[in-house]
Design a protein around this motif. Structure first.
Motif, PDB file in Angstrom:
ATOM      1  N   MET A   1       0.842  -1.204   0.000  1.00  0.00           N
ATOM      2  CA  MET A   1       0.000   0.000   0.000  1.00  0.00           C
ATOM      3  C   MET A   1       0.875   1.251   0.000  1.00  0.00           C
ATOM      4  N   LYS A   2       0.772   2.036  -1.063  1.00  0.00           N
ATOM      5  CA  LYS A   2       1.549   3.280  -1.137  1.00  0.00           C
ATOM      6  C   LYS A   2       0.674   4.461  -0.762  1.00  0.00           C
ATOM      7  N   LEU A   3       1.168   5.252   0.162  1.00  0.00           N
ATOM      8  CA  LEU A   3       0.317   6.313   0.695  1.00  0.00           C
ATOM      9  C   LEU A   3       0.417   7.614  -0.110  1.00  0.00           C
ATOM     10  N   SER A   4      -0.722   8.252  -0.290  1.00  0.00           N
ATOM     11  CA  SER A   4      -0.786   9.548  -0.972  1.00  0.00           C
ATOM     12  C   SER A   4      -0.496  10.672   0.034  1.00  0.00           C
ATOM     13  N   GLN A   5      -0.423  11.904  -0.454  1.00  0.00           N
ATOM     14  CA  GLN A   5      -0.185  13.053   0.426  1.00  0.00           C
ATOM     15  C   GLN A   5      -1.245  13.105   1.536  1.00  0.00           C
ATOM     16  N   VAL A   6      -2.509  12.964   1.115  1.00  0.00           N
ATOM     17  CA  VAL A   6      -3.592  13.052   2.102  1.00  0.00           C
ATOM     18  C   VAL A   6      -3.483  11.933   3.137  1.00  0.00           C
ATOM     19  N   GLU A   7      -3.124  10.732   2.676  1.00  0.00           N
ATOM     20  CA  GLU A   7      -3.025   9.600   3.614  1.00  0.00           C
ATOM     21  C   GLU A   7      -1.851   9.747   4.582  1.00  0.00           C
ATOM     22  N   VAL A   8      -0.734  10.252   4.059  1.00  0.00           N
ATOM     23  CA  VAL A   8       0.410  10.502   4.948  1.00  0.00           C
ATOM     24  C   VAL A   8       0.019  11.541   5.999  1.00  0.00           C
ATOM     25  N   GLN A   9      -0.638  12.589   5.555  1.00  0.00           N
ATOM     26  CA  GLN A   9      -1.087  13.629   6.492  1.00  0.00           C
ATOM     27  C   GLN A   9      -2.057  13.055   7.511  1.00  0.00           C
ATOM     28  N   HIS A  10      -2.953  12.197   7.041  1.00  0.00           N
ATOM     29  CA  HIS A  10      -3.924  11.537   7.918  1.00  0.00           C
ATOM     30  C   HIS A  10      -3.206  10.796   9.042  1.00  0.00           C
ATOM     31  N   PHE A  11      -2.178  10.018   8.653  1.00  0.00           N
ATOM     32  CA  PHE A  11      -1.418   9.280   9.665  1.00  0.00           C
ATOM     33  C   PHE A  11      -0.817  10.239  10.695  1.00  0.00           C
ATOM     34  N   PHE A  12      -0.193  11.307  10.223  1.00  0.00           N
ATOM     35  CA  PHE A  12       0.501  12.193  11.163  1.00  0.00           C
ATOM     36  C   PHE A  12      -0.458  13.066  11.985  1.00  0.00           C
ATOM     37  N   LEU A  13      -1.599  13.399  11.409  1.00  0.00           N
ATOM     38  CA  LEU A  13      -2.571  14.194  12.170  1.00  0.00           C
ATOM     39  C   LEU A  13      -3.219  13.374  13.287  1.00  0.00           C
ATOM     40  N   ARG A  14      -3.393  12.079  13.016  1.00  0.00           N
ATOM     41  CA  ARG A  14      -4.074  11.259  14.016  1.00  0.00           C
ATOM     42  C   ARG A  14      -3.094  10.641  15.021  1.00  0.00           C
ATOM     43  N   SER A  15      -1.950  10.150  14.531  1.00  0.00           N
ATOM     44  CA  SER A  15      -1.021   9.484  15.455  1.00  0.00           C
ATOM     45  C   SER A  15      -0.137  10.503  16.181  1.00  0.00           C
ATOM     46  N   GLY A  16      -0.200  11.744  15.734  1.00  0.00           N
ATOM     47  CA  GLY A  16       0.557  12.813  16.374  1.00  0.00           C
ATOM     48  C   GLY A  16      -0.233  14.097  16.224  1.00  0.00           C
TER      49      GLY A  16
END
Lengths: 449, 394
Positions: A1-16
């Motif tokens: 699974m390769k993450l898009s800009q929005v998905e990377v941001q999603h990870f960082f907004l929620r996990s941090g």
């Protein structure tokens, strides 16, 4: 699974609490496991939040003069405020974002407020140090902090006059969940087991043997002369505790509505690893469900997430202690001051007409340092977060150079997607980068993460 | 009742002229005429910090009180005597006046089982109408708004202040906190409500709807603002200004079923006599002028004012000429349409205390249930979560 800009941001907004664009950019196209493992490594570091505390005077308060008592109370109030501000600064500046976010989650889960700065600091460092390790250890350690024992009245829990508050909340809020897998009788009996758990004047946990009920109790159908540690062990043995924790995680980190199947998978891992927090979180943050479209930008940023997030993402630093306290108070979430033992009410509850307008005016206030007219009143003479009069300015520094270096080369769509987590189609005037940022941050979508 | 309603309609007509060009007014008028609500309005006043009820409505001949409070009871010749046994604090001439006119009902020993002596917890209990062991995230008035408000209403309920109290938070609907109408209107100007949200993100849809509601309320209030300007003298302080603003809104025809306002500073652990007198004087003067204003506009009969505090204070005074946190307290109910006037129930029995604190006689949730059922004409059981007995004051 390769993450898009929005998905990377999603990870960082929620996990941090979010990341600046250059860091986001570096992760586009990577897989969730890489993002999570990097965070785990960075979060091995646990800087403790330390403030300078004037040692508690051991004199009997009845022998102090009124002025002396007043001065001491003032000193403690100042220290709690310092601790609050230090912690926020730590959230903003730390690379150990997963740990910071988890400590914030646990502060809500183990909601607690304290008047004494030394015990508040002790409690904070317990949740920070155990934030990513073992839930059983965390539960045991928090339950023995003077801050929690005091907050839940266990100091008054004695053999001859049991106080059930602590035992009830350990089950209802910390482990099993309201009315799940325990009875009123279990609460009464467990309260007897916790008798004697207390703390001394120096702010250290002590077991006061003479107040402990040393008789047979019946808890969860088991029969024995149990003490507090036994009760906590019994609670951890119950699968319901793992179920409850994973339900809370999914609702907090992924979707308000929960996700039954994923919760079950997390709970399995949590339980089978004897409550290893990292292992449970790994299931959550690397699952395909987590990156589902229905979870992207659907969470309303809590006030702390908003205040910390904007500083991490947008090259702004709120430099003034009072400003940080004002923002928390006006937006409705003050660290070390939850509304009650069950913590903050998350979700749409953050938004009413006043808080939404304040949130939408906030970018202007920060970037233009305008006058803040609101000043929430307090009804408690001893309120440790009492504010005096309106704030003259909201003092913030902006690192224009970093902002320009990172954002000025991007397309409108990239900047829009970075700030709003969604692609915005409308045309707007973009001659000036700061105006563009203020415009985007003042849109309702900016309240979401 | 008929004449008051027609007065209000006239105001609405007048304001419709002033507010020409707005679309929401006709819809709102329609909503009003079909609404089951009688047009009764409620004003809730919160005395924050724990007002000392025993030094507000004073059983001045009671030996136990006199013995326990050697320094804080005002001198007997200054007291405003209601009966041979009971007097108001000398600072409360305004309230005395309302009492004499039959506009005041005093409920004694109002509280709840297992009372909390923490400001925050007890205030939470009063505002959410929960029991001492329950945690509820909506307020009793918020739940009323959930049940009775419809989308066409331009305002839900108004709270004077910067922060919305949990009392005014429902699951779906929330009251509107505002410092004053101009400031509310000014901050709403950055809202661009011409852009509608067309996506399928429920949280974004919620935010867009909220901002549209804000804009509509702010425009509505701004247009109504100062149709009526009071010429009367309110106390020259924050609370006085807030009461003036509420009176002006009501008389200008703002259709809000509930107003909420707080007066703080009652946490009198030291030098109580002067501090409390100042606050009670502000409160009581403001209430008296407020009543005069509404009477002159013929709106007092469909107005009910309820005043509470999160707890009372200990019977025994402390060493700093103050009092510490206690339990049980008076609740004041005012209006032109009271069924029971004067003193509602017997004074607190000071010979029967619980660890130095008064025991409660009336559960505050009975007061709420009575107001919801008899005054706001709604389903009190549903809003309160269970059935509480109705008291006969209204």
């Amino acid at each position: 699974m390769k993450l898009s800009q929005v998905e990377v941001q999603h990870f960082f907004l929620r996990s941090g609490f979010g990341q600046p664009f250059d860091l986001i950019e570096g992760y586009i196209g990577q897989n969730p496991n890489k993002l999570f493992q990097d965070q785990v490594v960075l979060s091995q570091d646990c800087a403790s939040v330390q403030i300078e505390i004037v040692p508690q005077i051991t004199m009997d308060p009845r022998q102090m003069s009124t002025d002396m008592r007043k001065e001491m109370a003032q000193q403690r109030k100042q220290e709690i405020q310092d601790l609050n501000v230090q912690w926020i600064r730590q959230m903003v500046s730390s690379d150990a974002q997963l740990r910071e976010k988890m400590a914030f989650f646990w502060h809500d889960h183990f909601a607690c407020s304290a008047r004494r700065s030394d015990i508040a600091q002790g409690y904070l460092n317990v949740i920070r140090e155990n934030a990513l390790e073992n839930f059983g250890d965390l539960l045991r350690a928090v339950s023995k902090t003077p801050a929690m024992l005091n907050f839940l009245n266990n100091q008054q829990n004695r053999k001859e006059s049991p106080n059930e508050n602590f035992a009830r909340e350990v089950m209802e809020l910390f482990t099993l969940g309201r009315d799940q897998d325990y009875t009123e009788k279990d609460v009464v009996e467990a309260a007897r087991a916790f008798t004697g758990w207390a703390f001394n004047k120096e702010g250290k946990f002590i077991f006061r043997k003479k107040f402990h009920d040393n008789e047979i109790k019946t808890i969860f159908g088991k029969y024995g002369n149990f003490d507090g540690d036994d009760v906590i062990n019994m609670l951890l043995e119950k699968k319901q505790t793992a179920d409850y924790i994973s339900q809370k995680w999914v609702r907090f980190f992924m979707n308000y509505g929960g996700h039954e199947k994923l919760e079950k998978r997390i709970a399995e891992v949590l339980y089978s690893t004897n409550y290893d927090i990292k292992s449970g979180l790994e299931v959550l943050f690397t699952s395909s469900e987590f990156y589902g479209e229905e979870n992207i930008a659907t969470r309303i940023k809590s006030p702390i997430e908003l205040i910390v997030g904007m500083q991490r993402q947008l090259y702004v630093t709120i430099t003034h202690d009072q400003s940080l306290l004002y923002l928390q108070r006006t937006l409705g979430q003050v660290l070390f001051n939850p509304p009650n033992v069950s913590g903050w009410s998350d979700g749409y509850d953050w938004v009413d007409s006043a808080t939404l307008m304040f949130r939408m005016n906030l970018p202007q206030l920060i970037f233009k340092s305008a006058l803040i007219q609101n000043y929430p009143e307090s009804f408690d003479d001893n309120d440790k977060f009492k504010l005096r009069g309106p704030l003259k300015t909201l003092k913030a520094n902006i690192d224009l150079e970093a902002m320009n270096n990172n954002l000025s080369q991007l397309s409108n769509d990239q900047v829009g997607t970075f700030i709003l987590q969604t692609s915005i189609k409308e045309h707007y005037d973009t001659t000036n980068l700061i105006d563009q940022i203020i415009y985007l941050m003042s849109k309702p979508e900016y309240q979401l993460c | 009742m008929l004449s008051q309603n027609s007065t209000r309609r006239e105001f609405l007509k007048q304001s419709a002229v002033v507010a020409s060009g707005t679309l929401m007014l006709p819809a709102f008028l329609r909503a009003n005429t079909t609404d089951a609500n009688t047009g009764n309005r409620l004003i809730v006043i919160q005395l924050a910090g724990g007002n000392d009820g025993l030094n507000t409505v004073i059983p001045y001949r009671n030996d136990i009180l006199i013995k326990n409070r050697p320094s804080i009871i005002p001198s007997i010749d200054k007291l405003l005597k209601l009966t041979d046994e009971v007097a108001l604090n000398p600072a409360m001439e305004g309230l005395m006046h309302l009492y004499d006119q039959g506009d005041l009902c005093i409920l004694n020993s109002v509280g709840y089982p297992n009372p909390s002596r923490s400001h925050f917890r007890s205030m939470d209990i009063w505002q959410t109408a929960s029991g001492a062991n329950e945690y509820v995230s909506t307020g009793w008035l918020g739940r009323y708004l959930d049940k009775e408000c419809v989308d066409t209403m331009p305002v839900t309920a108004i709270e004077m202040g910067d922060i919305l109290s949990v009392a005014m938070k429902g699951k779906e609907r929330k009251g509107i906190p505002l410092t004053n109408i101009n400031q509310f209107y000014n901050s709403s100007r950055l809202i661009d409500d011409t852009k509608m949200y067309g996506g399928d993100n429920p949280s974004a849809a919620f935010l867009y709807k909220t901002q549209t509601d804000i804009k509509r309320s702010a425009n509505y209030l701004f247009e109504k603002n100062k149709i009526y300007q009071s010429k009367r003298t309110y106390p020259n302080n924050k609370f006085g200004k807030q009461l003036r603003e509420i009176a002006e809104m009501i008389i200008s025809g703002v259709e809000s079923p509930v107003y909420y306002v707080s007066l703080s500073g009652f946490d009198t652990h030291n030098n109580q006599e002067k501090r409390q007198a100042q606050l009670l004087s502000t409160y009581s003067q403001a209430m008296n002028v407020f009543a005069e204003d509404l009477k002159a506009a013929n709106l007092w009969n469909d107005t009910l004012v309820m005043t509470f505090s999160e707890f009372g204070r200990r019977v025994k005074e402390n060493a700093s000429r103050g009092t510490d946190h206690g339990s049980g307290n008076n609740v004041f109910v005012m209006g032109g349409n009271l069924k029971k006037k004067g003193i509602y129930n017997k004074m607190t029995d000071l010979s029967d205390l619980d660890n130095g604190n008064v025991k409660f006689d009336v559960d505050f949730r009975e007061v709420y249930a009575t107001i919801l059922k008899n005054w706001l004409k709604t389903d009190a059981d549903q809003i309160m979560g269970k059935s509480f007995k109705s008291l006969g004051f209204i």
